[in-house]
Design a protein around this motif. Sequence first.
Motif, PDB file in Angstrom:
ATOM      1  N   HIS A  97       0.829  -1.205   0.000  1.00  0.00           N
ATOM      2  CA  HIS A  97       0.000   0.000   0.000  1.00  0.00           C
ATOM      3  C   HIS A  97       0.862   1.253   0.000  1.00  0.00           C
ATOM      4  O   HIS A  97       2.051   1.201   0.305  1.00  0.00           O
ATOM      5  CB  HIS A  97      -0.910   0.018   1.238  1.00  0.00           C
ATOM      6  N   ASP A  99       0.507   5.253   1.791  1.00  0.00           N
ATOM      7  CA  ASP A  99      -0.216   5.678   2.990  1.00  0.00           C
ATOM      8  C   ASP A  99      -1.281   6.753   2.744  1.00  0.00           C
ATOM      9  O   ASP A  99      -1.129   7.612   1.882  1.00  0.00           O
ATOM     10  CB  ASP A  99       0.770   6.210   4.034  1.00  0.00           C
ATOM     11  N   HIS A 243       4.556   0.099   0.116  1.00  0.00           N
ATOM     12  CA  HIS A 243       5.367  -0.571   1.130  1.00  0.00           C
ATOM     13  C   HIS A 243       4.501  -1.548   1.902  1.00  0.00           C
ATOM     14  O   HIS A 243       3.269  -1.525   1.812  1.00  0.00           O
ATOM     15  CB  HIS A 243       6.022   0.449   2.069  1.00  0.00           C
TER      16      HIS A 243
HETATM   17 FE   LIG Z   1       1.953   2.172   5.612  1.00  0.00          FE
END
Ligand SMILES: [Fe+2]
Length: 270
Positions: A97, A99, A243
């Motif tokens: 994903h 953020d 990440h």
């Molecule tokens: Fe994250």
Amino acid sequence: MEFAIERLHPTIGAEISGIDLSKPIGEPTRQALNTALAEHLALVFPGQTLTPNEYLAAAKLFGPPMRQHYSQYHMAGFSDIGLIHHRDGQAPAEGWHTDHTNREHPPAATILYGVEVPESGGATSVANMRAAYDALPVDEQQRLEGMTTINGLDTDRRDTRQEDREKYGNPVIHPMIRTHPVHGSRAVFFHQGKALRIEGMTPDDSQIYMTDLLQRMIKPAIVYSHVWRKGDVLVIDNRATMHRAHGDYDRNQSRVLWRVIVEGDRPRLI
Ligand SMILES: [Fe+2]
């Protein structure tokens, strides 16, 4: 230049030496670090010793800190630092994903500081989504360039407080391919857990497509896995990476990371 850069992987990640993030850093160095972040997409600053205030000052090199939407994990007295601590009832974020895509201006960077690290396992992996975009067939690149996600708070998390839902749960639309505001290149951009759906597709079809896309795109050739050492600061460029955390460590040991996210531009495809 006051620092040295050494690549950590052929396509992503670099270690920065010669910088003490607890000290003030001048404007030319700040600019050089932001250029290095846009190019390498993940920067590691080893051996740091930081108080919360020093850490926040260092994070500001990359942008203004943003409030994180899991307020129950904010550090007491420092609401812009989120505690990632899996013994605290948090599950490791093991899916790929980027953020906070539920925000109109998602973070330019996510910054993590390794305060307590397990003896083995518990790495953070970062994938180069610029390289992922470049590797896609041209017809799929073109298809994705016309696609957008509708984002909200994670559908699979039950620990989101009602007050955070009200503040941060309104739908936000983002392009699935965005142009990097510093580097000028394109990257694939979405958070599968926050994408309620792709516009024009059902939620189920959206999830099936995103799962398939991630499986095809993310390969070892574009991933740097950061094995934590106490005192590492890892800066991740959220505009062109995804990440994930690795939960493969002994849960009797602590893994505590301090997280700061810094605000970026509104994602757009140019
Ligand atoms: Fe994250």
